[in-house]
Design an enzyme around this catalytic site. Structure first.
Site, mmCIF file in Angstrom:
data_model
loop_
_atom_site.group_PDB
_atom_site.id
_atom_site.type_symbol
_atom_site.label_atom_id
_atom_site.label_comp_id
_atom_site.label_asym_id
_atom_site.label_seq_id
_atom_site.Cartn_x
_atom_site.Cartn_y
_atom_site.Cartn_z
ATOM 1 N N ASP A 1 0.506 -0.996 -0.088
ATOM 2 C CA ASP A 1 0.257 0.192 -0.109
ATOM 3 C C ASP A 1 1.001 1.320 -0.243
ATOM 4 O OD1 ASP A 1 -2.129 1.334 0.697
ATOM 5 O OD2 ASP A 1 -2.507 0.557 2.567
ATOM 6 N N ASP B 1 -9.664 5.284 -1.837
ATOM 7 C CA ASP B 1 -10.043 3.984 -1.099
ATOM 8 C C ASP B 1 -11.769 4.278 -1.728
ATOM 9 O OD1 ASP B 1 -8.201 2.955 -0.366
ATOM 10 O OD2 ASP B 1 -8.816 3.823 1.977
#
Ligand code: GCU
Ligand code: CA
Length: 578
Positions: A204, A256
């Site tokens: 990430d 997101d």
């Protein structure tokens, strides 16, 4: 240069052969996919981030794994259980590290350790996913920890002038990959993950400046010898899409999907998302479409389906959410609480027709983008077209239409509504649906090869003594065939088919008598329908259709109807092959 896994390469080439061989509407994905042989189809499973968020524990992860199995989702292919961020232990200076500078695990939340958790997940027939971000922790540099199996130490490889992006404990320095020991540091971390039983790794906080890290982790994961699906996150730059595709099995195409608008700390809790976070993905999915294909997928982020409306989407919107993810061939990683699955959502997630669309290995293109109206289309390896129509608006119905020409289809196609499974009959050149706000319609359109072909009876061959007549009106072509009144009277046609298949044939006939004129229908010498009654139609000028399904081989077929009683055949006008 990079190692090439021969086995992986072979598997990939085999898998590519299907979707690409028939590709017409959908451009072939770029040739250079990750050659690690993994994720030939988009990953399916669950991830901890959306619902569990910042508070994962081994009990919570096990409970979700248990629910994946008991709900039946595992049997439908949802097999990954991915532990996301916040498993780590931190102090005021960032991540607490082990003797080789790698993150340590919070033993309060994971008292049995990660290997035990992975073992548990494996014992359920599931796969374990894990999480990391690029760089090396400040605490490793402060302690100058040795790099496992080398004479080097953390300070030899850290670039302390630059901090990596990290969402949690922060304090991650860049690694200078020009320095000896840098690849070995990442290798030691990957070895630890492989020893623990990691099957899927999300890295990430990755940006284009982290390409050296992405490359190093790819090398390191391969070097472990364990198959580890490699996922990049998040909001990757499309300009570097060929690089992501070459190095990884999936890459997040946007930020997101979570709204961070829940009542809990940092916006956690329900709702997990909102419709705006779904609709914003349509355009990015369209833009990234060319880069998806076997071995590498556009990851649209977690699927917020499972807990009903409280996730922040209506049931119509949730169906649209899954439809888009399926059309885009995105990984299907559930973000919801599987221990509280609602029945409506479970039915959505286990709909095998939807799963098949996701797993066909083809990313759809957007072919209509007009206000709230969207149409997406893809062509599967068998020649079927999958078409999704959406009303992305929040008020007012929309009638959304598509022509076969827009979808790259020619001729009539048999329609199946994939959400309901209902047949929509055969449609000649277009399709439209009136959709509620947020609603979708997903159809499979199976082309009738070459469309319907009419074979006039007068152009066929027939029993001696038959005549071509025109004295009873309403026929097609120049006349109809009138056979003698005798058992064994027949008419025969040569019928082509591009493929071997069960094809519909329609016979038009008239029987002006009160008696049935039953006939056998044979294909290539074998009776496939015996004694089919052709009852009286009321008059010799009243024509009726009988549609039968018959097996055709690829190429030329001999189709014959033969009277089985002394009355002979009815008058025969034509045979339509669908
Ligand atoms: C009548 C009719 C013919 C038909 C025949 C029959 O002669 O005009 O078209 O074929 O009956 O009984 O078969
Ligand atoms: Ca006759």
């Amino acid at each position: 240069m990079r190692r090439i896994g021969t086995l992986g390469r072979v598997a990939l080439v085999l898998a590519l052969a299907l979707p690409l061989g028939a590709g017409r509407l959908t451009a072939p994905p770029p040739a250079a996919a990750s050659d690690n042989g993994l994720s030939i189809r988009p990953a399916m499973g669950w991830s901890s981030w959306s619902f569990v968020r910042r508070w994962p524990t081994e009990a919570k992860i096990k409970a979700q794994a248990d629910a994946l199995v008991s709900s039946g989702l595992k049997d439908k292919g949802y097999i990954h259980v991915n532990l996301d961020d916040f498993y780590q232990k931190c102090d005021a200076n960032g991540f607490v590290v082990d003797s080789h500078g790698r993150w340590t695990v919070d033993e309060t939340a994971f008292p049995s350790g990660i290997k035990a958790l992975a073992d548990y997940i494996h014992s359920k027939g599931l796969k374990f996913g894990f999480y990391v971000t690029p760089g090396i922790a400040k605490n490793a540099v402060t302690r100058n920890t040795p790099i496992e199996g080398t004479p080097y130490r953390a300070r030899d490889i850290a670039d302390t002038t630059r901090q990596e992006k990290n969402y949690n404990c922060k304090n991650m320095y860049y690694i200078d990959y020009g320095k000896p020991g840098s690849q070995e540091f990442v290798n030691s971390w990957a070895r630890q993950f492989a020893d623990w039983g990691v099957d899927y790794l999300k890295i990430d906080g990755v940006g284009s400046h982290d390409i050296p890290d992405v490359r190093a982790w790819d090398r390191a994961l391969r070097a472990t010898g364990r198959p580890i699906t490699y996922a990049l996150s998040n909001n990757l730059a499309i300009a570097d899409a060929p690089t992501w595709r070459q190095l990884a099995n999936s890459w997040r195409t946007q930020g997101d999907v979570e709204c961070y608008c829940g009542p809990g700390p940092n916006g956690s809790g329900y709702p997990l998302t909102d419709w705006g976070h779904i609709t914003s993905r349509f355009t990015s999915a369209a833009n990234w479409q060319p880069y998806a294909g076997p071995g590498g997928w556009n990851d649209l982020d977690s699927l917020q389906i499972g807990n009903g409306d409280q996730v922040g989407l209506t049931s119509d919107q949730r169906r649209s959410h899954l439809t888009l993810w399926a059309m885009a061939a995105s990984p299907l990683l559930l973000g919801t609480d599987l221990t509280a699955l609602n029945a409506t959502d479970k039915a959505m997630l286990t709909n095998e027709r939807l799963i098949a669309v996701n797993q066909d290995g083809v990313a759809a293109r957007r072919i209509v983008n007009a206000g709230a109206q969207q149409v997406w289309s893809k062509r599967e390896a068998n020649g079927d077209h999958i078409i999704a129509l959406f009303n992305t608006g929040t008020s007012g119905n929309q009638t959304v239409s598509v022509t076969w020409a827009q979808a790259g289809l020619s001729g009539p196609a048999a329609i199946t509504d994939l959400w309901s499974g209902r047949s929509g009959g055969t449609v000649s050149d277009s399709y439209s649906a009136t959709l509620r706000p947020g609603e979708t319609r997903l159809i499979r359109a199976a082309p009738r090869s070459g469309g319907t072909v009419r074979h006039e009876a007068e152009n066929g061959t027939w029993t001696a003594g038959s005549t071509v007549d025109s004295n009873h009106g309403g026929f097609s072509g120049t006349g109809f065939v009138n056979t003698p009144n005798a058992t064994g009277a027949y008419v025969e046609w040569s019928v082509e088919s591009a493929t071997a298949r069960d094809a519909p044939v329609t016979l038009r006939y008239a029987n002006g008598t009160a008696d049935g004129r039953p006939m056998d229908l044979s294909v290539n010498g074998s009776v496939v329908v015996a004694n089919r009654p052709f009852n009286g139609t009321g008059a010799w000028t009243t024509w009726a259709d009988a549609t039968l399904t018959v097996p055709l081989k690829a190429g030329t077929n001999t189709v014959r109807v033969t009277a089985t009683t002394a009355g002979g055949a009815p008058n025969l006008d034509f045979l339509d092959r669908g």
